[in-house]
Design a protein around this motif. Structure first.
Motif, PDB file in Angstrom:
ATOM      1  N   UNK A   1       8.985 -71.505  88.236  1.00 42.10           N
ATOM      2  CA  UNK A   1       7.840 -71.523  87.036  1.00 42.10           C
ATOM      3  C   UNK A   1       8.056 -70.380  86.139  1.00 42.10           C
ATOM      4  N   UNK A   2       9.260 -69.710  85.974  1.00 49.43           N
ATOM      5  CA  UNK A   2       9.709 -68.868  85.299  1.00 49.43           C
ATOM      6  C   UNK A   2       9.003 -67.605  85.031  1.00 49.43           C
ATOM      7  N   UNK A   3       8.027 -67.283  86.314  1.00 49.62           N
ATOM      8  CA  UNK A   3       7.324 -66.193  86.252  1.00 49.62           C
ATOM      9  C   UNK A   3       7.879 -64.977  86.731  1.00 49.62           C
ATOM     10  N   UNK A   4       9.097 -65.071  87.461  1.00 49.28           N
ATOM     11  CA  UNK A   4       9.668 -63.762  87.779  1.00 49.28           C
ATOM     12  C   UNK A   4      10.344 -63.319  86.496  1.00 49.28           C
ATOM     13  N   UNK A   5      11.251 -64.008  85.588  1.00 49.64           N
ATOM     14  CA  UNK A   5      11.730 -63.486  84.487  1.00 49.64           C
ATOM     15  C   UNK A   5      10.706 -63.340  83.083  1.00 49.64           C
ATOM     16  N   UNK A   6      10.019 -64.255  83.089  1.00 43.68           N
ATOM     17  CA  UNK A   6       9.024 -64.141  81.931  1.00 43.68           C
ATOM     18  C   UNK A   6       7.842 -63.312  81.890  1.00 43.68           C
TER      19      UNK A   6
ATOM     20  N   UNK B   1       9.518 -55.943  96.162  1.00 41.55           N
ATOM     21  CA  UNK B   1       8.742 -55.609  96.791  1.00 41.55           C
ATOM     22  C   UNK B   1       7.390 -56.554  96.363  1.00 41.55           C
ATOM     23  N   UNK B   2       7.496 -56.975  95.219  1.00 40.78           N
ATOM     24  CA  UNK B   2       6.220 -58.022  95.015  1.00 40.78           C
ATOM     25  C   UNK B   2       6.294 -59.528  95.617  1.00 40.78           C
ATOM     26  N   UNK B   3       7.685 -59.802  95.804  1.00 37.20           N
ATOM     27  CA  UNK B   3       8.025 -61.255  96.509  1.00 37.20           C
ATOM     28  C   UNK B   3       7.560 -61.097  97.736  1.00 37.20           C
ATOM     29  N   UNK B   4       7.720 -59.943  98.440  1.00 37.10           N
ATOM     30  CA  UNK B   4       7.285 -59.964  99.971  1.00 37.10           C
ATOM     31  C   UNK B   4       5.783 -59.718 100.088  1.00 37.10           C
ATOM     32  N   UNK B   5       5.196 -59.145  99.178  1.00 37.74           N
ATOM     33  CA  UNK B   5       3.756 -58.999  99.303  1.00 37.74           C
ATOM     34  C   UNK B   5       3.222 -60.441  99.089  1.00 37.74           C
TER      35      UNK B   5
ATOM     36  N   UNK C   1       4.769 -63.344  99.558  1.00 30.10           N
ATOM     37  CA  UNK C   1       4.960 -63.758 101.042  1.00 30.10           C
ATOM     38  C   UNK C   1       3.917 -63.846 101.964  1.00 30.10           C
ATOM     39  N   UNK C   2       3.470 -62.777 102.059  1.00 32.44           N
ATOM     40  CA  UNK C   2       2.487 -62.077 102.894  1.00 32.44           C
ATOM     41  C   UNK C   2       1.327 -62.899 102.759  1.00 32.44           C
ATOM     42  N   UNK C   3       0.826 -62.581 101.613  1.00 33.35           N
ATOM     43  CA  UNK C   3      -0.315 -63.365 101.172  1.00 33.35           C
ATOM     44  C   UNK C   3      -0.572 -64.952 101.322  1.00 33.35           C
ATOM     45  N   UNK C   4       0.713 -65.524 100.659  1.00 31.17           N
ATOM     46  CA  UNK C   4       0.803 -67.100 100.667  1.00 31.17           C
ATOM     47  C   UNK C   4       1.106 -67.530 101.919  1.00 31.17           C
ATOM     48  N   UNK C   5       1.586 -66.922 102.982  1.00 29.58           N
ATOM     49  CA  UNK C   5       2.056 -67.271 104.102  1.00 29.58           C
ATOM     50  C   UNK C   5       3.284 -68.210 103.979  1.00 29.58           C
ATOM     51  N   UNK C   6       4.063 -67.641 103.188  1.00 32.67           N
ATOM     52  CA  UNK C   6       5.565 -68.177 102.926  1.00 32.67           C
ATOM     53  C   UNK C   6       6.598 -67.310 103.313  1.00 32.67           C
ATOM     54  N   UNK C   7       7.823 -67.774 103.271  1.00 30.49           N
ATOM     55  CA  UNK C   7       8.993 -66.904 103.380  1.00 30.49           C
ATOM     56  C   UNK C   7       9.312 -66.060 101.722  1.00 30.49           C
ATOM     57  N   UNK C   8       9.817 -65.080 101.925  1.00 29.17           N
ATOM     58  CA  UNK C   8      10.253 -64.270 100.539  1.00 29.17           C
ATOM     59  C   UNK C   8      11.005 -65.454  99.769  1.00 29.17           C
ATOM     60  N   UNK C   9      11.936 -66.068 100.359  1.00 27.85           N
ATOM     61  CA  UNK C   9      12.924 -66.906  99.805  1.00 27.85           C
ATOM     62  C   UNK C   9      12.063 -68.319  98.990  1.00 27.85           C
ATOM     63  N   UNK C  10      10.903 -68.676  99.715  1.00 30.40           N
ATOM     64  CA  UNK C  10      10.075 -69.691  99.022  1.00 30.40           C
ATOM     65  C   UNK C  10       9.299 -69.221  98.008  1.00 30.40           C
ATOM     66  N   UNK C  11       8.834 -67.983  98.036  1.00 33.57           N
ATOM     67  CA  UNK C  11       8.152 -67.189  96.929  1.00 33.57           C
ATOM     68  C   UNK C  11       9.133 -67.182  95.838  1.00 33.57           C
ATOM     69  N   UNK C  12      10.225 -66.652  96.176  1.00 35.30           N
ATOM     70  CA  UNK C  12      11.419 -66.361  94.872  1.00 35.30           C
ATOM     71  C   UNK C  12      11.428 -67.752  94.449  1.00 35.30           C
ATOM     72  N   UNK C  13      11.806 -68.818  95.087  1.00 35.17           N
ATOM     73  CA  UNK C  13      12.011 -70.286  94.467  1.00 35.17           C
ATOM     74  C   UNK C  13      10.968 -70.356  93.831  1.00 35.17           C
TER      75      UNK C  13
END
Length: 72
Positions: free
Chosen positions: A35-40, A12-16, A18-30
Motif C-alpha cells: 500500500x506504500x504506507x511504509x515508505x510514503x 516496532x510498529x510492524x510488530x505492534x 501484527x499483534x493487533x491484526x493477528x498477522x505475522x510481522x511478515x504479512x504486516x510488512x507486505x
C-alpha cells in the motif's frame, strides 16, 4: 534512505500491528509495503509519528490501511 532510528521505529510498529491484526510481522510488512504506507507515511513522517503513543499509532495506521481497501 532510511536511518537506523526510522528502521527501528518501523520494526516496532510492524510488530505492534501484527499483534493487533493477528498477522505475522511478515504479512504486516507486505501489507504496508504493498500500500506504500511504509515508505510514503511511516518512514516519511517518522519525525512526527514517533512522538505519538502506541495505541494512537496502531489505530491511525489501521484506519489508513482500511482506507486503502484492505481489511485488517
Amino acid at each position: 534512505m532510511c536511518k537506523k532510528a526510522e528502521m527501528q521505529f518501523s520494526i516496532f510498529l510492524i510488530y505492534q500491528l501484527a499483534e493487533k491484526w493477528h498477522m505475522t510481522p511478515s504479512e504486516v510488512f507486505q501489507t504496508l509495503n504493498k500500500t506504500k504506507i511504509l515508505d510514503d507515511y511511516i518512514i516519511k513522517y517518522y519525525d512526527v509519528l514517533h512522538t505519538q503513543g502506541k495505541k494512537a499509532l496502531v489505530e491511525d495506521i489501521s484506519d489508513f490501511v482500511r482506507e486503502k481497501g484492505i481489511a485488517v
